[in-house]
Motif scaffolding. Structure first.
Motif, PDB file in Angstrom:
ATOM      1  N   ASP A  56      -3.234   2.967   9.564  1.00 28.71           N
ATOM      2  CA  ASP A  56      -4.383   2.607  10.395  1.00 28.71           C
ATOM      3  C   ASP A  56      -5.564   2.072   9.588  1.00 28.71           C
ATOM      4  O   ASP A  56      -6.690   2.041  10.084  1.00 28.71           O
ATOM      5  CB  ASP A  56      -4.821   3.806  11.244  1.00 28.71           C
ATOM      6  N   THR A  57      -5.315   1.647   8.358  1.00 25.53           N
ATOM      7  CA  THR A  57      -6.337   0.958   7.577  1.00 25.53           C
ATOM      8  C   THR A  57      -5.864  -0.473   7.334  1.00 25.53           C
ATOM      9  O   THR A  57      -4.661  -0.749   7.293  1.00 25.53           O
ATOM     10  CB  THR A  57      -6.607   1.656   6.227  1.00 25.53           C
ATOM     11  N   ALA A  58      -6.799  -1.386   7.172  1.00 26.67           N
ATOM     12  CA  ALA A  58      -6.474  -2.811   7.091  1.00 26.67           C
ATOM     13  C   ALA A  58      -5.545  -3.147   5.922  1.00 26.67           C
ATOM     14  O   ALA A  58      -4.574  -3.890   6.089  1.00 26.67           O
ATOM     15  CB  ALA A  58      -7.762  -3.629   6.989  1.00 26.67           C
ATOM     16  N   VAL A  59      -5.814  -2.620   4.738  1.00 27.81           N
ATOM     17  CA  VAL A  59      -4.997  -2.969   3.570  1.00 27.81           C
ATOM     18  C   VAL A  59      -3.595  -2.374   3.694  1.00 27.81           C
ATOM     19  O   VAL A  59      -2.611  -3.038   3.360  1.00 27.81           O
ATOM     20  CB  VAL A  59      -5.685  -2.516   2.263  1.00 27.81           C
ATOM     21  N   LEU A  64       2.252  -3.362   4.655  1.00 29.18           N
ATOM     22  CA  LEU A  64       3.483  -3.203   5.429  1.00 29.18           C
ATOM     23  C   LEU A  64       3.956  -4.562   5.957  1.00 29.18           C
ATOM     24  O   LEU A  64       5.118  -4.930   5.809  1.00 29.18           O
ATOM     25  CB  LEU A  64       3.262  -2.213   6.565  1.00 29.18           C
ATOM     26  N   LYS A  65       3.054  -5.321   6.541  1.00 32.92           N
ATOM     27  CA  LYS A  65       3.436  -6.622   7.113  1.00 32.92           C
ATOM     28  C   LYS A  65       3.867  -7.604   6.024  1.00 32.92           C
ATOM     29  O   LYS A  65       4.847  -8.333   6.207  1.00 32.92           O
ATOM     30  CB  LYS A  65       2.279  -7.201   7.927  1.00 32.92           C
ATOM     31  N   THR A  66       3.176  -7.623   4.890  1.00 37.96           N
ATOM     32  CA  THR A  66       3.510  -8.570   3.827  1.00 37.96           C
ATOM     33  C   THR A  66       4.879  -8.275   3.242  1.00 37.96           C
ATOM     34  O   THR A  66       5.708  -9.181   3.084  1.00 37.96           O
ATOM     35  CB  THR A  66       2.429  -8.550   2.723  1.00 37.96           C
ATOM     36  N   PHE A  67       5.149  -7.023   2.920  1.00 41.23           N
ATOM     37  CA  PHE A  67       6.474  -6.697   2.380  1.00 41.23           C
ATOM     38  C   PHE A  67       7.557  -6.943   3.426  1.00 41.23           C
ATOM     39  O   PHE A  67       8.652  -7.390   3.095  1.00 41.23           O
ATOM     40  CB  PHE A  67       6.541  -5.261   1.861  1.00 41.23           C
ATOM     41  N   LEU A 129      -5.290  12.409   1.199  1.00 36.54           N
ATOM     42  CA  LEU A 129      -4.314  11.380   1.563  1.00 36.54           C
ATOM     43  C   LEU A 129      -3.610  10.891   0.307  1.00 36.54           C
ATOM     44  O   LEU A 129      -4.000  11.240  -0.809  1.00 36.54           O
ATOM     45  CB  LEU A 129      -4.997  10.207   2.275  1.00 36.54           C
ATOM     46  N   TYR A 130      -2.603  10.051   0.487  1.00 36.22           N
ATOM     47  CA  TYR A 130      -1.870   9.504  -0.652  1.00 36.22           C
ATOM     48  C   TYR A 130      -2.508   8.215  -1.138  1.00 36.22           C
ATOM     49  O   TYR A 130      -3.037   7.429  -0.350  1.00 36.22           O
ATOM     50  CB  TYR A 130      -0.403   9.251  -0.284  1.00 36.22           C
ATOM     51  N   ALA A 131      -2.424   7.995  -2.438  1.00 37.82           N
ATOM     52  CA  ALA A 131      -2.881   6.752  -3.054  1.00 37.82           C
ATOM     53  C   ALA A 131      -1.883   5.641  -2.733  1.00 37.82           C
ATOM     54  O   ALA A 131      -0.780   5.886  -2.249  1.00 37.82           O
ATOM     55  CB  ALA A 131      -3.002   6.944  -4.568  1.00 37.82           C
ATOM     56  N   ARG A 132      -2.274   4.420  -3.023  1.00 39.94           N
ATOM     57  CA  ARG A 132      -1.413   3.252  -2.792  1.00 39.94           C
ATOM     58  C   ARG A 132      -0.487   3.061  -3.998  1.00 39.94           C
ATOM     59  O   ARG A 132      -0.942   3.014  -5.137  1.00 39.94           O
ATOM     60  CB  ARG A 132      -2.274   2.012  -2.601  1.00 39.94           C
ATOM     61  N   ALA A 133       0.807   2.937  -3.709  1.00 40.41           N
ATOM     62  CA  ALA A 133       1.784   2.786  -4.783  1.00 40.41           C
ATOM     63  C   ALA A 133       3.002   2.021  -4.282  1.00 40.41           C
ATOM     64  O   ALA A 133       3.299   2.041  -3.087  1.00 40.41           O
ATOM     65  CB  ALA A 133       2.219   4.159  -5.283  1.00 40.41           C
ATOM     66  N   LEU A 148       1.080   2.169  -9.488  1.00 41.34           N
ATOM     67  CA  LEU A 148       0.094   3.003  -8.812  1.00 41.34           C
ATOM     68  C   LEU A 148      -1.181   2.164  -8.823  1.00 41.34           C
ATOM     69  O   LEU A 148      -1.777   1.936  -9.888  1.00 41.34           O
ATOM     70  CB  LEU A 148      -0.103   4.331  -9.541  1.00 41.34           C
ATOM     71  N   VAL A 149      -1.562   1.612  -7.680  1.00 41.41           N
ATOM     72  CA  VAL A 149      -2.663   0.653  -7.601  1.00 41.41           C
ATOM     73  C   VAL A 149      -3.953   1.346  -8.034  1.00 41.41           C
ATOM     74  O   VAL A 149      -4.328   2.376  -7.471  1.00 41.41           O
ATOM     75  CB  VAL A 149      -2.766   0.059  -6.182  1.00 41.41           C
ATOM     76  N   LYS A 150      -4.606   0.774  -9.036  1.00 40.92           N
ATOM     77  CA  LYS A 150      -5.776   1.423  -9.657  1.00 40.92           C
ATOM     78  C   LYS A 150      -6.997   1.477  -8.744  1.00 40.92           C
ATOM     79  O   LYS A 150      -7.767   2.422  -8.807  1.00 40.92           O
ATOM     80  CB  LYS A 150      -6.144   0.716 -10.965  1.00 40.92           C
ATOM     81  N   GLU A 151      -7.179   0.464  -7.914  1.00 46.11           N
ATOM     82  CA  GLU A 151      -8.280   0.453  -6.932  1.00 46.11           C
ATOM     83  C   GLU A 151      -7.623   0.615  -5.567  1.00 46.11           C
ATOM     84  O   GLU A 151      -6.914  -0.271  -5.107  1.00 46.11           O
ATOM     85  CB  GLU A 151      -9.075  -0.842  -7.026  1.00 46.11           C
ATOM     86  N   VAL A 152      -7.838   1.754  -4.938  1.00 46.82           N
ATOM     87  CA  VAL A 152      -7.118   2.136  -3.723  1.00 46.82           C
ATOM     88  C   VAL A 152      -7.247   1.094  -2.614  1.00 46.82           C
ATOM     89  O   VAL A 152      -6.320   0.912  -1.826  1.00 46.82           O
ATOM     90  CB  VAL A 152      -7.579   3.533  -3.228  1.00 46.82           C
ATOM     91  N   VAL A 153      -8.361   0.374  -2.555  1.00 47.74           N
ATOM     92  CA  VAL A 153      -8.539  -0.605  -1.490  1.00 47.74           C
ATOM     93  C   VAL A 153      -7.919  -1.962  -1.810  1.00 47.74           C
ATOM     94  O   VAL A 153      -7.964  -2.872  -0.980  1.00 47.74           O
ATOM     95  CB  VAL A 153     -10.031  -0.779  -1.100  1.00 47.74           C
ATOM     96  N   ASP A 154      -7.316  -2.120  -2.980  1.00 48.58           N
ATOM     97  CA  ASP A 154      -6.644  -3.370  -3.346  1.00 48.58           C
ATOM     98  C   ASP A 154      -5.195  -3.357  -2.883  1.00 48.58           C
ATOM     99  O   ASP A 154      -4.564  -2.297  -2.785  1.00 48.58           O
ATOM    100  CB  ASP A 154      -6.663  -3.588  -4.862  1.00 48.58           C
ATOM    101  N   GLU A 155      -4.655  -4.562  -2.663  1.00 47.96           N
ATOM    102  CA  GLU A 155      -3.245  -4.701  -2.345  1.00 47.96           C
ATOM    103  C   GLU A 155      -2.413  -4.534  -3.617  1.00 47.96           C
ATOM    104  O   GLU A 155      -2.907  -4.783  -4.718  1.00 47.96           O
ATOM    105  CB  GLU A 155      -2.972  -6.083  -1.745  1.00 47.96           C
ATOM    106  N   PRO A 156      -1.166  -4.153  -3.463  1.00 47.20           N
ATOM    107  CA  PRO A 156      -0.292  -4.068  -4.642  1.00 47.20           C
ATOM    108  C   PRO A 156       0.094  -5.466  -5.120  1.00 47.20           C
ATOM    109  O   PRO A 156      -0.167  -6.467  -4.438  1.00 47.20           O
ATOM    110  CB  PRO A 156       0.930  -3.316  -4.107  1.00 47.20           C
TER     111      PRO A 156
END
Length: 168
Positions: A56-59, A64-67, A129-133, A148-156
């Motif tokens: 439910d967050t934009a990134v 999900l959609k990009t992959f 919550l979980y970090a982006r990875a 493990l994405v260093k800036e949580v709001v960035d895309e992988p």
């Protein structure tokens, strides 16, 4: 423990994130039909394993959609997404966005990604919550890409993950 940021503010995680060359740690997640899903259930398949804070967050939604789009024609590969969201949130999102080639699963019941993947954020605004990875696993479930994405709001790094998949 990893040191990440959320909008440039420090965030720490619990445990260690798996590295390239290691066998992927096991997990027990809850699938959309509330059954349990483990790594063994994906035996013999390559896996692009996405972990993130919330669909439910934009990134996270974009991830999900990009992959899903990039994986439209991949053979012998499972696209797996996991967070602490309830399975119902994933079902709603995938139905509204037309995502049909992904397995979505929740770790709300077992928290196995916290213990086995070191992705639980223990500080910052998304604490709990979980970090982006993103991990790419070969058919024997060895890790061939680990981010493990260093800036949580960035895309992988989608291209790095897809290149690793192409080489395994």
């Amino acid at each position: 423990m990893a040191n990440l940021t959320f909008k440039s503010n420090p965030v720490t995680t619990h445990g260690d994130f798996p590295a390239v060359g290691q066998p992927a740690p096991d997990f027990t997640l809850v699938a959309g039909d509330l059954s349990e899903l483990s790594l063994a259930d994906l035996k013999g398949k390559r896996v692009i394993f996405n972990i993130f804070p919330s669909v439910d967050t934009a990134v996270c939604a974009l991830q999900l959609k990009t992959f899903s789009q990039k994986m439209a024609s991949a053979d012998n590969t499972v696209l797996l997404f996991a967070s602490l969201d309830l399975p119902f949130a994933f079902s709603r999102f995938c139905a509204s966005e037309g995502v049909e080639n992904a397995i979505t699963a929740s770790d709300f019941r077992h928290h196995s990604l916290k213990e086995n993947y070191g992705v639980l954020m223990e500080s910052g605004p998304l604490n709990g919550l979980y970090a982006r990875a993103v991990l790419v696993l070969d058919a024997q479930h060895n890790i061939v890409h680990s981010e493990l994405v260093k800036e949580v709001v960035d895309e992988p790094d989608y291209d790095a993950a897809m290149a690793a998949l192409a080489n395994c």
